[in-house]
Motif scaffolding. Structure first.
Motif, PDB file in Angstrom:
ATOM      1  N   TYR A 135       0.699  -1.254  -0.119  1.00 38.53           N
ATOM      2  CA  TYR A 135      -0.213   0.078   0.058  1.00 38.53           C
ATOM      3  C   TYR A 135       0.998   0.860  -0.450  1.00 38.53           C
ATOM      4  CZ  TYR A 135      -4.003   2.600   1.051  1.00 38.53           C
ATOM      5  OH  TYR A 135      -5.113   4.574   1.033  1.00 38.53           O
ATOM      6  N   ALA A 136       0.570   2.033  -1.015  1.00 40.02           N
ATOM      7  CA  ALA A 136       1.916   3.066  -1.499  1.00 40.02           C
ATOM      8  C   ALA A 136       1.079   4.424  -1.753  1.00 40.02           C
ATOM      9  CB  ALA A 136       2.922   2.649  -2.047  1.00 40.02           C
ATOM     10  N   TYR A 137       1.085   4.890  -1.704  1.00 42.14           N
ATOM     11  CA  TYR A 137       1.456   6.640  -1.856  1.00 42.14           C
ATOM     12  C   TYR A 137       2.011   6.329  -3.531  1.00 42.14           C
ATOM     13  CZ  TYR A 137       0.202  11.350  -3.462  1.00 42.14           C
ATOM     14  OH  TYR A 137      -0.080  12.722  -3.744  1.00 42.14           O
ATOM     15  N   CYS A 138       1.528   6.601  -4.501  1.00 41.70           N
ATOM     16  CA  CYS A 138       2.097   6.894  -6.118  1.00 41.70           C
ATOM     17  C   CYS A 138       2.216   7.792  -6.581  1.00 41.70           C
ATOM     18  CB  CYS A 138       1.261   5.330  -7.189  1.00 41.70           C
ATOM     19  SG  CYS A 138       1.997   5.580  -8.552  1.00 41.70           S
ATOM     20  N   THR A 139       3.328   8.650  -6.897  1.00 39.87           N
ATOM     21  CA  THR A 139       3.914   9.569  -7.711  1.00 39.87           C
ATOM     22  C   THR A 139       3.055   9.522  -8.990  1.00 39.87           C
ATOM     23  OG1 THR A 139       5.634   9.513  -8.349  1.00 39.87           O
ATOM     24  CG2 THR A 139       5.843   9.786  -6.348  1.00 39.87           C
ATOM     25  N   LEU A 174      -2.588  -0.004  -4.459  1.00 29.48           N
ATOM     26  CA  LEU A 174      -2.194  -1.115  -4.006  1.00 29.48           C
ATOM     27  C   LEU A 174      -2.133  -1.858  -5.322  1.00 29.48           C
ATOM     28  CD1 LEU A 174      -2.924  -2.779  -1.263  1.00 29.48           C
ATOM     29  CD2 LEU A 174      -4.388  -3.786  -2.009  1.00 29.48           C
ATOM     30  N   PHE A 175      -0.526  -2.160  -4.273  1.00 27.33           N
ATOM     31  CA  PHE A 175       0.427  -2.918  -5.509  1.00 27.33           C
ATOM     32  C   PHE A 175       0.308  -4.485  -5.417  1.00 27.33           C
ATOM     33  CE2 PHE A 175       1.552   1.657  -5.712  1.00 27.33           C
ATOM     34  CZ  PHE A 175       1.005   1.917  -7.198  1.00 27.33           C
ATOM     35  N   ARG A 176      -0.360  -5.408  -5.989  1.00 24.35           N
ATOM     36  CA  ARG A 176       0.294  -7.202  -6.239  1.00 24.35           C
ATOM     37  C   ARG A 176       1.821  -6.717  -5.732  1.00 24.35           C
ATOM     38  NH1 ARG A 176      -3.827 -11.556  -8.171  1.00 24.35           N
ATOM     39  NH2 ARG A 176      -2.161 -13.384  -7.090  1.00 24.35           N
ATOM     40  N   LEU A 177       2.513  -7.640  -5.365  1.00 20.86           N
ATOM     41  CA  LEU A 177       4.008  -8.098  -4.831  1.00 20.86           C
ATOM     42  C   LEU A 177       4.448  -8.698  -5.621  1.00 20.86           C
ATOM     43  CD1 LEU A 177       4.206  -6.254  -2.522  1.00 20.86           C
ATOM     44  CD2 LEU A 177       5.385  -7.696  -1.230  1.00 20.86           C
ATOM     45  N   SER A 178       3.611  -9.722  -6.461  1.00 17.08           N
ATOM     46  CA  SER A 178       3.822 -11.119  -7.809  1.00 17.08           C
ATOM     47  C   SER A 178       4.162 -10.781  -9.265  1.00 17.08           C
ATOM     48  CB  SER A 178       2.736 -12.044  -7.337  1.00 17.08           C
ATOM     49  OG  SER A 178       1.387 -11.656  -7.548  1.00 17.08           O
ATOM     50  N   ARG A 179       3.549  -8.824  -9.351  1.00 13.62           N
ATOM     51  CA  ARG A 179       3.433  -8.242  -9.739  1.00 13.62           C
ATOM     52  C   ARG A 179       4.520  -7.153 -10.137  1.00 13.62           C
ATOM     53  NH1 ARG A 179      -2.729  -7.328 -10.493  1.00 13.62           N
ATOM     54  NH2 ARG A 179      -3.502  -9.218 -10.815  1.00 13.62           N
ATOM     55  N   LEU A 180       5.018  -7.206  -9.356  1.00  8.42           N
ATOM     56  CA  LEU A 180       6.296  -5.835  -9.307  1.00  8.42           C
ATOM     57  C   LEU A 180       7.201  -6.327  -9.064  1.00  8.42           C
ATOM     58  CD1 LEU A 180       6.268  -3.694  -5.980  1.00  8.42           C
ATOM     59  CD2 LEU A 180       7.782  -4.376  -6.887  1.00  8.42           C
ATOM     60  N   LYS A 181       8.391  -5.475  -9.912  1.00  8.73           N
ATOM     61  CA  LYS A 181       9.581  -6.372 -10.026  1.00  8.73           C
ATOM     62  C   LYS A 181      10.351  -5.071  -9.517  1.00  8.73           C
ATOM     63  CE  LYS A 181       7.106  -9.523 -12.398  1.00  8.73           C
ATOM     64  NZ  LYS A 181       7.077 -11.193 -11.730  1.00  8.73           N
ATOM     65  N   GLU A 188     -11.536   1.319  -1.358  1.00  8.08           N
ATOM     66  CA  GLU A 188     -10.115   1.118  -3.300  1.00  8.08           C
ATOM     67  C   GLU A 188     -11.016  -0.298  -3.763  1.00  8.08           C
ATOM     68  OE1 GLU A 188      -8.650   3.228  -4.404  1.00  8.08           O
ATOM     69  OE2 GLU A 188      -8.591   4.659  -2.253  1.00  8.08           O
ATOM     70  N   TRP A 189     -11.375  -1.276  -3.489  1.00 10.13           N
ATOM     71  CA  TRP A 189     -11.805  -2.559  -4.224  1.00 10.13           C
ATOM     72  C   TRP A 189     -13.108  -2.314  -4.219  1.00 10.13           C
ATOM     73  CZ3 TRP A 189     -14.354  -6.152  -2.210  1.00 10.13           C
ATOM     74  CH2 TRP A 189     -14.405  -8.142  -3.294  1.00 10.13           C
ATOM     75  N   ARG A 190     -13.864  -1.564  -3.053  1.00  9.29           N
ATOM     76  CA  ARG A 190     -15.442  -1.959  -3.670  1.00  9.29           C
ATOM     77  C   ARG A 190     -15.473  -0.045  -4.049  1.00  9.29           C
ATOM     78  NH1 ARG A 190     -17.376  -5.315  -0.251  1.00  9.29           N
ATOM     79  NH2 ARG A 190     -16.045  -6.234   1.603  1.00  9.29           N
ATOM     80  N   LYS A 191     -14.477   0.602  -4.817  1.00 14.64           N
ATOM     81  CA  LYS A 191     -14.781   1.316  -5.863  1.00 14.64           C
ATOM     82  C   LYS A 191     -16.183   1.290  -6.350  1.00 14.64           C
ATOM     83  CE  LYS A 191     -11.753   4.716  -5.507  1.00 14.64           C
ATOM     84  NZ  LYS A 191     -10.042   5.253  -6.261  1.00 14.64           N
TER      85      LYS A 191
END
Length: 335
Positions: free
Chosen positions: A183-187, A194-201, A225-228
Protein backbone atom coordinates in the motif's frame (compact mmCIF):
# COMPACT_ATOMS: atom_id res chain seq x y z
CA UNK A 1 25.19 6.84 25.57
CA UNK A 2 25.33 5.46 29.11
CA UNK A 3 21.58 4.72 29.23
CA UNK A 4 21.83 2.62 26.07
CA UNK A 5 24.78 0.73 27.56
CA UNK A 6 22.91 0.06 30.81
CA UNK A 7 19.93 -1.31 28.93
CA UNK A 8 22.17 -3.43 26.69
CA UNK A 9 24.05 -4.85 29.69
CA UNK A 10 20.74 -5.70 31.38
CA UNK A 11 19.45 -7.56 28.30
CA UNK A 12 22.74 -9.46 27.97
CA UNK A 13 22.55 -10.55 31.63
CA UNK A 14 18.94 -11.66 31.11
CA UNK A 15 19.94 -13.87 28.17
CA UNK A 16 23.25 -15.13 29.62
CA UNK A 17 23.52 -16.62 33.08
CA UNK A 18 26.98 -15.14 33.76
CA UNK A 19 29.52 -13.09 31.85
CA UNK A 20 33.01 -11.82 32.84
CA UNK A 21 33.31 -8.08 33.44
CA UNK A 22 36.29 -8.02 31.06
CA UNK A 23 34.13 -9.42 28.24
CA UNK A 24 31.52 -6.70 28.82
CA UNK A 25 34.25 -4.05 28.87
CA UNK A 26 35.64 -5.28 25.54
CA UNK A 27 32.16 -5.48 24.08
CA UNK A 28 31.32 -1.84 24.90
CA UNK A 29 34.90 -0.53 24.53
CA UNK A 30 35.07 0.84 28.07
CA UNK A 31 37.16 0.01 31.12
CA UNK A 32 36.33 -2.76 33.62
CA UNK A 33 35.93 -0.03 36.26
CA UNK A 34 33.23 1.62 34.10
CA UNK A 35 31.42 -1.71 33.81
CA UNK A 36 31.34 -2.09 37.60
CA UNK A 37 29.98 1.44 37.92
CA UNK A 38 27.27 0.50 35.41
CA UNK A 39 26.48 -2.64 37.42
CA UNK A 40 26.06 -0.51 40.54
CA UNK A 41 23.66 1.79 38.67
CA UNK A 42 21.62 -1.23 37.53
CA UNK A 43 21.55 -2.51 41.11
CA UNK A 44 20.21 0.84 42.30
CA UNK A 45 17.46 0.57 39.68
CA UNK A 46 16.23 -2.57 41.46
CA UNK A 47 17.77 -5.40 39.43
CA UNK A 48 20.03 -7.43 41.76
CA UNK A 49 23.33 -8.17 39.99
CA UNK A 50 26.06 -10.03 41.85
CA UNK A 51 29.62 -11.19 41.17
CA UNK A 52 30.35 -14.94 41.20
CA UNK A 53 33.86 -16.21 41.98
CA UNK A 54 35.64 -19.24 40.58
CA UNK A 55 36.41 -20.75 37.18
CA UNK A 56 32.85 -20.24 35.93
CA UNK A 57 32.40 -16.94 37.70
CA UNK A 58 31.45 -13.56 36.39
CA UNK A 59 28.66 -11.05 36.65
CA UNK A 60 25.09 -12.27 36.68
CA UNK A 61 21.57 -11.57 37.86
CA UNK A 62 20.81 -13.08 41.27
CA UNK A 63 19.57 -16.69 41.07
CA UNK A 64 15.78 -17.15 40.92
CA UNK A 65 15.27 -13.47 40.03
CA UNK A 66 13.49 -12.47 36.88
CA UNK A 67 12.17 -9.13 35.65
CA UNK A 68 8.61 -8.30 36.63
CA UNK A 69 6.41 -10.43 34.43
CA UNK A 70 3.19 -8.63 35.32
CA UNK A 71 3.79 -6.64 32.14
CA UNK A 72 3.18 -9.80 30.10
CA UNK A 73 2.04 -13.22 31.32
CA UNK A 74 3.61 -16.48 30.13
CA UNK A 75 0.63 -17.05 27.83
CA UNK A 76 0.95 -13.53 26.38
CA UNK A 77 4.67 -13.99 25.81
CA UNK A 78 3.91 -17.29 24.06
CA UNK A 79 1.42 -15.50 21.78
CA UNK A 80 4.05 -12.88 20.90
CA UNK A 81 6.55 -15.65 20.18
CA UNK A 82 4.12 -17.46 17.87
CA UNK A 83 3.43 -14.25 15.96
CA UNK A 84 7.13 -13.39 15.55
CA UNK A 85 8.02 -16.90 14.37
CA UNK A 86 5.22 -16.77 11.81
CA UNK A 87 6.35 -13.38 10.50
CA UNK A 88 9.90 -14.72 10.20
CA UNK A 89 8.64 -17.30 7.68
CA UNK A 90 7.95 -14.47 5.22
CA UNK A 91 10.89 -12.09 5.45
CA UNK A 92 14.17 -11.62 7.29
CA UNK A 93 13.78 -9.48 10.41
CA UNK A 94 16.83 -9.20 12.67
CA UNK A 95 14.78 -7.30 15.26
CA UNK A 96 12.33 -10.19 15.52
CA UNK A 97 15.21 -12.56 16.28
CA UNK A 98 16.49 -10.18 18.97
CA UNK A 99 13.04 -9.96 20.57
CA UNK A 100 12.69 -13.76 20.52
CA UNK A 101 16.04 -13.99 22.30
CA UNK A 102 14.93 -11.48 24.92
CA UNK A 103 11.69 -13.37 25.54
CA UNK A 104 13.61 -16.62 26.01
CA UNK A 105 15.77 -14.81 28.57
CA UNK A 106 12.77 -13.53 30.52
CA UNK A 107 11.16 -16.96 30.83
CA UNK A 108 12.27 -18.79 33.96
CA UNK A 109 14.41 -21.86 33.30
CA UNK A 110 12.02 -24.04 35.28
CA UNK A 111 9.21 -23.00 32.93
CA UNK A 112 11.14 -23.24 29.65
CA UNK A 113 9.64 -26.58 28.53
CA UNK A 114 6.09 -25.49 29.33
CA UNK A 115 6.69 -22.19 27.54
CA UNK A 116 8.10 -24.01 24.50
CA UNK A 117 4.97 -26.16 24.33
CA UNK A 118 2.69 -23.08 24.55
CA UNK A 119 4.59 -21.19 21.86
CA UNK A 120 4.55 -24.14 19.45
CA UNK A 121 0.83 -24.89 19.55
CA UNK A 122 0.21 -22.75 16.45
CA UNK A 123 2.57 -21.92 13.59
CA UNK A 124 1.35 -19.81 10.70
CA UNK A 125 3.61 -20.42 7.71
CA UNK A 126 3.04 -17.58 5.25
CA UNK A 127 5.67 -18.86 2.80
CA UNK A 128 4.55 -20.82 -0.30
CA UNK A 129 5.20 -24.55 -0.71
CA UNK A 130 8.84 -25.11 -1.58
CA UNK A 131 9.76 -21.65 -0.27
CA UNK A 132 10.23 -18.48 -2.28
CA UNK A 133 13.60 -16.86 -1.65
CA UNK A 134 13.15 -14.08 -4.27
CA UNK A 135 9.85 -12.96 -2.72
CA UNK A 136 11.36 -13.09 0.77
CA UNK A 137 14.16 -10.82 -0.44
CA UNK A 138 11.63 -8.51 -2.14
CA UNK A 139 9.55 -8.16 1.03
CA UNK A 140 12.69 -7.56 3.12
CA UNK A 141 13.83 -4.80 0.74
CA UNK A 142 10.42 -3.10 0.66
CA UNK A 143 10.16 -3.27 4.47
CA UNK A 144 13.54 -1.53 4.68
CA UNK A 145 12.24 1.23 2.38
CA UNK A 146 9.22 1.66 4.66
CA UNK A 147 11.37 1.81 7.79
CA UNK A 148 13.74 4.39 6.31
CA UNK A 149 10.97 6.40 4.54
CA UNK A 150 12.83 5.98 1.24
CA UNK A 151 11.19 6.40 -2.14
CA UNK A 152 10.87 3.12 -4.02
CA UNK A 153 10.98 2.58 -7.78
CA UNK A 154 9.90 -0.59 -9.58
CA UNK A 155 8.43 -2.02 -12.76
CA UNK A 156 4.76 -2.94 -12.47
CA UNK A 157 2.60 -5.27 -14.57
CA UNK A 158 -1.10 -4.53 -14.05
CA UNK A 159 -3.95 -7.01 -14.52
CA UNK A 160 -4.16 -6.20 -18.25
CA UNK A 161 -0.46 -6.88 -18.76
CA UNK A 162 0.44 -3.21 -19.22
CA UNK A 163 3.99 -2.50 -18.02
CA UNK A 164 4.84 0.80 -16.35
CA UNK A 165 7.63 2.31 -14.27
CA UNK A 166 6.49 3.54 -10.85
CA UNK A 167 7.96 5.68 -8.09
CA UNK A 168 6.06 5.37 -4.81
CA UNK A 169 6.11 6.34 -1.16
CA UNK A 170 5.85 2.90 0.51
CA UNK A 171 3.67 2.93 3.62
CA UNK A 172 2.46 -0.58 4.50
CA UNK A 173 2.92 -4.21 3.49
CA UNK A 174 -0.44 -6.00 3.44
CA UNK A 175 -1.07 -9.75 3.53
CA UNK A 176 -4.60 -10.34 2.28
CA UNK A 177 -6.27 -13.36 0.72
CA UNK A 178 -2.97 -15.33 0.74
CA UNK A 179 -1.29 -12.62 -1.33
CA UNK A 180 1.16 -9.87 -0.39
CA UNK A 181 0.50 -6.27 -1.43
CA UNK A 182 2.21 -2.91 -1.02
CA UNK A 183 0.00 0.00 0.00
CA UNK A 184 1.82 3.08 -1.24
CA UNK A 185 1.33 6.63 -2.47
CA UNK A 186 1.96 6.51 -6.20
CA UNK A 187 3.71 9.65 -7.46
CA UNK A 188 2.58 8.79 -11.01
CA UNK A 189 -1.12 8.73 -10.11
CA UNK A 190 -0.90 11.19 -7.17
CA UNK A 191 -2.94 8.93 -4.89
CA UNK A 192 -2.67 5.81 -2.77
CA UNK A 193 -2.67 2.52 -4.66
CA UNK A 194 -2.48 -1.17 -3.74
CA UNK A 195 0.27 -3.00 -5.63
CA UNK A 196 0.35 -6.78 -5.77
CA UNK A 197 3.90 -7.96 -5.02
CA UNK A 198 3.79 -10.80 -7.55
CA UNK A 199 3.38 -8.15 -10.30
CA UNK A 200 6.05 -5.86 -8.86
CA UNK A 201 9.52 -6.33 -10.37
CA UNK A 202 13.00 -4.99 -9.54
CA UNK A 203 12.26 -2.78 -6.49
CA UNK A 204 15.02 -0.21 -5.93
CA UNK A 205 15.42 2.08 -2.91
CA UNK A 206 16.08 5.64 -4.01
CA UNK A 207 18.21 8.15 -2.13
CA UNK A 208 15.32 10.61 -1.78
CA UNK A 209 13.27 10.37 1.43
CA UNK A 210 9.60 11.18 1.91
CA UNK A 211 7.41 12.29 4.78
CA UNK A 212 4.87 9.67 5.74
CA UNK A 213 1.28 10.67 4.99
CA UNK A 214 -1.49 10.22 7.58
CA UNK A 215 -3.46 7.00 7.04
CA UNK A 216 -5.81 5.03 9.30
CA UNK A 217 -5.02 1.34 8.85
CA UNK A 218 -7.91 0.31 11.12
CA UNK A 219 -10.28 1.48 8.39
CA UNK A 220 -8.61 -0.89 5.88
CA UNK A 221 -8.31 1.81 3.20
CA UNK A 222 -7.45 -0.76 0.50
CA UNK A 223 -10.87 -2.33 1.03
CA UNK A 224 -12.45 1.04 0.23
CA UNK A 225 -10.44 1.13 -3.01
CA UNK A 226 -11.54 -2.42 -3.78
CA UNK A 227 -15.21 -1.53 -3.36
CA UNK A 228 -15.20 1.58 -5.54
CA UNK A 229 -18.20 1.75 -7.90
CA UNK A 230 -17.27 0.15 -11.21
CA UNK A 231 -14.34 -1.75 -9.70
CA UNK A 232 -16.31 -4.83 -8.63
CA UNK A 233 -19.05 -7.09 -9.93
CA UNK A 234 -21.64 -9.01 -7.93
CA UNK A 235 -21.45 -12.64 -9.04
CA UNK A 236 -24.15 -15.22 -8.42
CA UNK A 237 -22.65 -18.70 -8.74
CA UNK A 238 -24.21 -22.18 -8.56
CA UNK A 239 -21.90 -25.07 -7.64
CA UNK A 240 -22.62 -28.79 -7.99
CA UNK A 241 -23.32 -30.70 -4.73
CA UNK A 242 -20.22 -32.89 -5.15
CA UNK A 243 -17.84 -30.01 -4.27
CA UNK A 244 -19.83 -28.62 -1.35
CA UNK A 245 -16.91 -29.08 1.07
CA UNK A 246 -14.58 -27.10 -1.24
CA UNK A 247 -17.15 -24.32 -1.63
CA UNK A 248 -17.70 -24.14 2.13
CA UNK A 249 -13.96 -23.94 2.73
CA UNK A 250 -13.47 -21.22 0.12
CA UNK A 251 -16.48 -18.99 0.82
CA UNK A 252 -17.49 -19.93 4.38
CA UNK A 253 -20.63 -21.79 5.39
CA UNK A 254 -22.40 -18.57 6.36
CA UNK A 255 -22.16 -17.25 2.78
CA UNK A 256 -23.63 -20.31 1.05
CA UNK A 257 -27.24 -21.23 0.37
CA UNK A 258 -28.09 -24.88 -0.30
CA UNK A 259 -31.17 -25.49 -2.47
CA UNK A 260 -33.47 -28.55 -2.49
CA UNK A 261 -31.31 -30.34 -5.08
CA UNK A 262 -28.15 -29.79 -3.01
CA UNK A 263 -26.63 -27.13 -5.27
CA UNK A 264 -24.53 -24.49 -3.49
CA UNK A 265 -25.44 -20.86 -4.27
CA UNK A 266 -22.96 -18.07 -3.63
CA UNK A 267 -23.38 -14.32 -4.14
CA UNK A 268 -20.14 -12.36 -3.74
CA UNK A 269 -18.58 -9.12 -5.00
CA UNK A 270 -15.19 -9.41 -6.69
CA UNK A 271 -12.75 -7.11 -8.51
CA UNK A 272 -13.64 -7.26 -12.19
CA UNK A 273 -10.42 -8.34 -13.87
CA UNK A 274 -8.75 -11.25 -15.70
CA UNK A 275 -8.09 -13.02 -12.39
CA UNK A 276 -11.83 -13.35 -11.78
CA UNK A 277 -12.40 -15.02 -15.14
CA UNK A 278 -9.56 -17.44 -14.42
CA UNK A 279 -10.96 -18.09 -10.94
CA UNK A 280 -14.40 -19.05 -12.26
CA UNK A 281 -12.97 -21.15 -15.11
CA UNK A 282 -10.80 -23.08 -12.63
CA UNK A 283 -13.95 -24.86 -11.41
CA UNK A 284 -14.64 -26.18 -14.92
CA UNK A 285 -18.14 -27.63 -15.40
CA UNK A 286 -18.75 -27.76 -11.65
CA UNK A 287 -19.93 -24.15 -11.48
CA UNK A 288 -22.44 -22.05 -13.41
CA UNK A 289 -22.46 -18.25 -13.54
CA UNK A 290 -26.09 -17.24 -13.02
CA UNK A 291 -25.56 -13.46 -12.90
CA UNK A 292 -24.64 -11.02 -14.36
CA UNK A 293 -25.48 -11.85 -17.93
CA UNK A 294 -22.42 -10.20 -19.54
CA UNK A 295 -20.07 -12.21 -17.31
CA UNK A 296 -21.95 -15.42 -18.06
CA UNK A 297 -21.68 -14.78 -21.81
CA UNK A 298 -17.96 -14.00 -21.56
CA UNK A 299 -17.32 -17.22 -19.63
CA UNK A 300 -19.18 -19.11 -22.38
CA UNK A 301 -17.00 -17.51 -25.08
CA UNK A 302 -13.79 -18.21 -23.17
CA UNK A 303 -14.80 -21.84 -22.58
CA UNK A 304 -15.50 -22.19 -26.32
CA UNK A 305 -12.08 -20.75 -27.19
CA UNK A 306 -10.41 -23.18 -24.75
CA UNK A 307 -12.32 -26.07 -26.34
CA UNK A 308 -11.16 -24.98 -29.80
CA UNK A 309 -7.52 -25.09 -28.71
CA UNK A 310 -7.79 -28.62 -27.31
CA UNK A 311 -9.87 -29.91 -30.23
CA UNK A 312 -7.11 -28.82 -32.59
CA UNK A 313 -9.25 -26.36 -34.53
CA UNK A 314 -7.18 -23.37 -33.31
CA UNK A 315 -3.85 -22.54 -31.68
CA UNK A 316 -3.36 -20.85 -28.30
CA UNK A 317 -3.94 -17.12 -28.68
CA UNK A 318 -5.18 -14.08 -26.83
CA UNK A 319 -8.90 -14.02 -26.10
CA UNK A 320 -11.10 -12.35 -28.69
CA UNK A 321 -13.04 -10.70 -25.86
CA UNK A 322 -12.02 -7.07 -25.47
CA UNK A 323 -11.10 -5.54 -22.12
CA UNK A 324 -14.24 -3.39 -22.33
CA UNK A 325 -16.41 -6.48 -22.92
CA UNK A 326 -14.80 -8.25 -19.96
CA UNK A 327 -15.66 -5.23 -17.81
CA UNK A 328 -19.27 -5.25 -18.96
CA UNK A 329 -18.84 -2.08 -21.01
CA UNK A 330 -17.24 -0.20 -18.10
CA UNK A 331 -13.79 1.34 -18.17
CA UNK A 332 -11.74 0.14 -15.21
CA UNK A 333 -9.26 2.24 -13.30
CA UNK A 334 -6.37 -0.23 -13.11
CA UNK A 335 -3.42 0.13 -10.80
Amino acid sequence: MKLDRLLAITMILIQRRRIPAKELADMFEVSVRTIYRDIEAINQAGIPIVSYQGANGGIGIMENYRLNQHILTQEELASVTMALKSVASTYRDARAEVVLGKIRGIVESTQSEAFKMMSEQIYIDYSPWGGDAPQKEKITRIKHAIQTSSLLSFTYHNVSGTISERIVEPHTLVLKGRQWYLYAYCTNKCEFRLFRLSRLKEPVLLEDAFQRRPINLEELPWDNEWRKPGQTVQLVLRFVPQIRSIVEEMFGVDHIRIDEQGYCWVSEAYPLDDWLYGFVLSFGPRVEVVEPLFFRENIQKLAHEIGSVYSGSSSPTCSSISAEQKAGGKKRDET
